[in-house]
Enzyme design. Sequence first.
Site, short mmCIF file in Angstrom:
data_model
loop_
_atom_site.label_atom_id
_atom_site.label_comp_id
_atom_site.label_asym_id
_atom_site.label_seq_id
_atom_site.Cartn_x
_atom_site.Cartn_y
_atom_site.Cartn_z
N CYS A 1 46.90 28.87 52.01
CA CYS A 1 46.63 28.32 50.68
C CYS A 1 45.20 28.62 50.23
CB CYS A 1 46.83 26.81 50.69
SG CYS A 1 48.40 26.24 51.37
N ASP A 2 44.24 28.49 51.14
CA ASP A 2 42.84 28.46 50.76
C ASP A 2 42.00 29.62 51.25
OD1 ASP A 2 43.38 25.99 49.55
OD2 ASP A 2 42.97 24.89 51.39
N CYS B 1 45.39 24.55 55.61
CA CYS B 1 46.28 25.65 55.24
C CYS B 1 45.47 26.89 54.91
CB CYS B 1 47.15 25.24 54.05
SG CYS B 1 48.27 26.55 53.49
#
Length: 304
Positions: free
Chosen positions: A136-137, A133
């Site tokens: 997300c990261d 992701c």
Amino acid sequence: MSTDYEIIIIGGGPAGLTAGIYAARARRKTVLLEKHGTGGQMALTWEVENYPGVEKINGYELGQRMEQQARSFGLEIRSADVTGIASAAGVHRVGTSEGELTCRALVLAAGARHNRLGVPGEAEFTGHGVSYCGTCDGAFYQGVPVAVVGGGDTALQEALFLTRFASRVFLVHRRNEFRAAKCLQERVAAEPKIEPVLESVVERIEGGAAVTGVALKNVRTGAASHLAAEGAFIFVGTTPNTEFLAGFVPLDAQGFIPTTPNLETPVPGVFAAGDCRVKALRQISTAVGDGALAATMADDYLSQ
């Protein structure tokens, strides 16, 4: 203690939430079961730009809007993990981490999850440089090079997003051209931070305490190469979340649920919608269409 519903929806992605909207508007006593937060893979998407009527929107925000709309019609949403299902005499018994629930119509909208490459280093460095992701990261990779593996829409979308943070984005794909929408390919070609690495597959992910590089093999020549990268983002397809359905409804070789055009399974009163079923295209728009049809067919089934 069992609780009786007319319709139970398993899964809170766009298919499940849309099914919930339609079932609740039909005034059916309905509950949606989701073991994580609602939105499914959509909630992990940085930018949605192909949903009709919405020029651009964050996937998490779109999921929240769908949930709010469903709740406004009276849909009950429970956080629960489904452990098993059995049917007898027209009643479906759904075992969950919170107890047993029963219903007469069931919508399976369990979605899918990202595939793994299955190469050395992938499991060891998950959470330490390996991610599924970018949204997300990505912020953890400010000013450093990263590799993105995949050639579809998701891979190219995430590669474009990662240019906000990374100094360089290597886009690794096993074929000699990408499979993503042409508009995404054009944006990638115009982005100076992205370097395509075609006809290549990942042999292993390397590092010490965290990822330091990716070893590649050219599928045409067999030549080995190495990319210096501090992150490896993997986007190589999906696997349906249907393990709990084995023995309840038929599954194909990949674990997807075959259905009729009306989204029926061979079990009367059981319908499937979204990414967990056999279909040619898995997008938010097709999941929404599935959810609407599955709930409508469930409503018709109950009326009969």
